[in-house]
Enzyme design. Structure first.
Site, PDB file in Angstrom:
ATOM      1  N   THR A  35       0.832  -1.216   0.000  1.00 15.10           N
ATOM      2  CA  THR A  35       0.000   0.000   0.000  1.00 15.10           C
ATOM      3  C   THR A  35       0.863   1.262   0.000  1.00 15.10           C
ATOM      4  O   THR A  35       0.372   2.337  -0.297  1.00 15.10           O
ATOM      5  CB  THR A  35      -0.957   0.051   1.213  1.00 15.10           C
ATOM      6  N   PHE A  71       5.442   0.317  11.833  1.00 19.57           N
ATOM      7  CA  PHE A  71       4.214   0.884  11.273  1.00 19.57           C
ATOM      8  C   PHE A  71       3.518  -0.069  10.313  1.00 19.57           C
ATOM      9  O   PHE A  71       2.335   0.117  10.024  1.00 19.57           O
ATOM     10  CB  PHE A  71       4.524   2.168  10.481  1.00 19.57           C
ATOM     11  N   THR A 115      -3.631   1.670  18.161  1.00 19.05           N
ATOM     12  CA  THR A 115      -4.775   2.455  17.673  1.00 19.05           C
ATOM     13  C   THR A 115      -5.875   2.604  18.713  1.00 19.05           C
ATOM     14  O   THR A 115      -6.049   1.717  19.574  1.00 19.05           O
ATOM     15  CB  THR A 115      -5.374   1.773  16.417  1.00 19.05           C
ATOM     16  N   TYR A 139      -9.541  -5.396  12.810  1.00 19.71           N
ATOM     17  CA  TYR A 139      -8.381  -4.489  12.774  1.00 19.71           C
ATOM     18  C   TYR A 139      -7.953  -4.133  14.198  1.00 19.71           C
ATOM     19  O   TYR A 139      -6.787  -4.319  14.574  1.00 19.71           O
ATOM     20  CB  TYR A 139      -8.728  -3.230  11.965  1.00 19.71           C
ATOM     21  N   HIS A 185     -10.764   7.826   4.929  1.00 20.31           N
ATOM     22  CA  HIS A 185     -10.725   8.842   5.980  1.00 20.31           C
ATOM     23  C   HIS A 185     -11.455  10.120   5.598  1.00 20.31           C
ATOM     24  O   HIS A 185     -11.499  10.512   4.431  1.00 20.31           O
ATOM     25  CB  HIS A 185      -9.267   9.147   6.364  1.00 20.31           C
ATOM     26  N   LEU A 186     -11.994  10.765   6.621  1.00 22.17           N
ATOM     27  CA  LEU A 186     -12.862  11.916   6.401  1.00 22.17           C
ATOM     28  C   LEU A 186     -12.143  13.092   5.726  1.00 22.17           C
ATOM     29  O   LEU A 186     -12.602  13.572   4.678  1.00 22.17           O
ATOM     30  CB  LEU A 186     -13.456  12.371   7.749  1.00 22.17           C
ATOM     31  N   PHE A 204     -21.723  10.159   7.171  1.00 22.22           N
ATOM     32  CA  PHE A 204     -22.248   8.853   7.594  1.00 22.22           C
ATOM     33  C   PHE A 204     -23.073   8.982   8.878  1.00 22.22           C
ATOM     34  O   PHE A 204     -22.587   8.706   9.959  1.00 22.22           O
ATOM     35  CB  PHE A 204     -21.098   7.857   7.791  1.00 22.22           C
TER      36      PHE A 204
HETATM   37  N1  UDP Z   1     -16.889   9.918   7.779  1.00 21.23           N
HETATM   38  C1  UDP Z   1     -17.887  10.462   6.982  1.00 21.23           C
HETATM   39  N2  UDP Z   1     -17.705  10.463   5.633  1.00 21.23           N
HETATM   40  C2  UDP Z   1     -16.566   9.974   5.024  1.00 21.23           C
HETATM   41  C3  UDP Z   1     -15.543   9.444   5.847  1.00 21.23           C
HETATM   42  C4  UDP Z   1     -15.746   9.413   7.224  1.00 21.23           C
HETATM   43  O1  UDP Z   1     -18.922  10.913   7.487  1.00 21.23           O
HETATM   44  O2  UDP Z   1     -16.467  10.013   3.787  1.00 21.23           O
HETATM   45  C5  UDP Z   1     -17.045   9.926   9.249  1.00 21.23           C
HETATM   46  C6  UDP Z   1     -16.963   8.567   9.899  1.00 21.23           C
HETATM   47  O3  UDP Z   1     -18.229   7.964   9.959  1.00 21.23           O
HETATM   48  C7  UDP Z   1     -16.408   8.916  11.290  1.00 21.23           C
HETATM   49  C8  UDP Z   1     -15.558  10.148  11.043  1.00 21.23           C
HETATM   50  O4  UDP Z   1     -15.974  10.671   9.779  1.00 21.23           O
HETATM   51  O5  UDP Z   1     -17.481   9.286  12.128  1.00 21.23           O
HETATM   52  C9  UDP Z   1     -14.071   9.845  10.958  1.00 21.23           C
HETATM   53  O6  UDP Z   1     -13.884   8.746  10.070  1.00 21.23           O
HETATM   54  P1  UDP Z   1     -12.462   8.285   9.565  1.00 21.23           P
HETATM   55  O7  UDP Z   1     -12.691   7.136   8.605  1.00 21.23           O
HETATM   56  O8  UDP Z   1     -11.701   9.465   9.060  1.00 21.23           O
HETATM   57  O9  UDP Z   1     -11.721   7.783  10.867  1.00 21.23           O
HETATM   58  P2  UDP Z   1     -12.133   6.706  11.991  1.00 21.23           P
HETATM   59  O10 UDP Z   1     -12.676   7.512  13.138  1.00 21.23           O
HETATM   60  O11 UDP Z   1     -13.133   5.765  11.393  1.00 21.23           O
HETATM   61  O12 UDP Z   1     -10.841   6.066  12.317  1.00 21.23           O
END
Ligand code: UDP
Length: 318
Positions: A35, A71, A115, A139, A185-186, A204
């Site tokens: 990756t 990592f 994590t 995970y 990731h968001l 979400f």
């Molecule tokens: N999230 C969202 N839309 C996206 C990606 C993530 O609403 O396209 C939300 C997700 O449901 C969580 C927050 O953003 O509540 C952070 O998600 P991320 O995947 O960045 O990190 P996680 O907390 O899952 O490790």
């Protein structure tokens, strides 16, 4: 020090490798490039391509390494639910191979990427290191098993280990940033809308028991996170395994993150609300009191800085 950085071609590994080189350490990166990206390995670091099972012993043997920063891992929650065997094999199996190679070659210090997913759905926030660990996906379970293995290896074989439990890592460090083929990731997904590579962002769920109904997370700048690794390295004590949470201690909702991204990029970033993503806890915020008081670490960057550094990184690659 001479340091082995596993997964040093990935997002966090490459940032920390760059910081280690700047601090004057010698760095060898071991990465299978499944990756990661060869061109993400910082100049001055040697890249060995391969898995930990195939290469860790060969790399460590007789080479005078002082410590390992580990990592390399599979890190997609959804994929881990679909293919748990793959995650146990790659994460726990490869880590055991690395630890065995360390024992055989007398390398006795390790800093490990753990994590917040080890805690699962927390009973209270902010989360302390002593809180229950009940991962809700493979995970998190594999990372927790590695933490437990480190505790045993410290007790039985005198390894000095530090596990850093990351909350939501964001931002970039110059040319080192997030370049995932599958991006979940968001922040990168929101910024992709501003960059024109996505139409809109999906929120979400907005029916969570939080102030605006969207999930709250604790975002930490990758540069602050990296600095913690340098402190952790100094703190590795043979025979001891320590665990520290790493976050800013502040929670931001999905809507707040999108708003900061709009302000930083000047783009309207359309957002659509969709269903909840299975397995997402409503609120995940770290207490980082322990690492602050024991190692003197302090976060220095806020969410706006994370977003603007990630944005600059994205634009530099456009
Ligand atoms: N999230 C969202 N839309 C996206 C990606 C993530 O609403 O396209 C939300 C997700 O449901 C969580 C927050 O953003 O509540 C952070 O998600 P991320 O995947 O960045 O990190 P996680 O907390 O899952 O490790």
């Amino acid at each position: 020090m001479k340091l082995l950085v596993t997964g040093g071609a990935g997002y966090i590994g490459s940032v920390v490798a760059a910081q280690l080189l700047e601090a004057g350490h010698r760095v060898v990166v071991l990465d299978d490039l499944s990756t990661g990206h060869a061109d993400a390995v910082p100049e001055g670091a040697e890249l060995v391509r391969g898995t930990l099972r195939d290469k860790a012993l060969e790399v460590l043997e007789g080479a005078g390494f002082d410590a390992v920063l580990h990592f390399a891992a599979k890190s997609l929650v959804g994929e881990s639910v679909e293919r748990p065997g793959l995650y146990w094999d790659r994460n726990l199996g490869e880590s055991l191979a690395l630890l065995d190679a360390m024992r055989e070659t007398g390398v006795d210090r390790i800093v490990f990427s753990s994590t917040a997913a080890t805690y699962g759905e927390p009973e209270r926030t902010p989360i302390l290191e002593t809180d229950p660990t009940r991962p809700t996906n493979p995970y998190g379970a594999t990372k927790l098993a590695i933490d437990a293995t480190l505790t045993e290896f410290a007790r039985l074989y005198g390894i000095g280990g530090v596990s850093l439990r990351y909350f939501n890592v964001a931002g970039a460090y110059g040319r080192f940033g997030e370049r995932h083929t599958v991006e979940t990731h968001l922040i990168p997904n929101v910024l992709a809308v501003a960059a024109g590579t996505r139409e809109s962002v999906n929120v979400f769920g907005e029916d969570y028991p939080t102030p605006d109904g969207t999930c709250v997370r604790d975002y930490i700048h990758v540069v602050d996170l990296g600095r913690a690794h340098l402190l952790a390295l100094e703190a590795c004590t043979p025979g001891t395994h320590r665990i520290y949470n790493l976050g800013n201690g502040n929670g931001f909702s999905v809507r707040e993150v999108i708003e900061v991204c709009r302000e930083v990029t000047g783009h309207p970033i359309p957002a659509n609300v969709g269903p909840r993503r299975p397995g997402d806890p409503a609120v995940l915020v770290a207490s980082s009191e322990k690492i602050q008081s024991e190692l003197g670490w302090k976060p220095e960057h806020d969410l706006r800085q994370m977003v603007s550094d990630a944005w600059a990184f994205l634009q530099s690659r456009a």
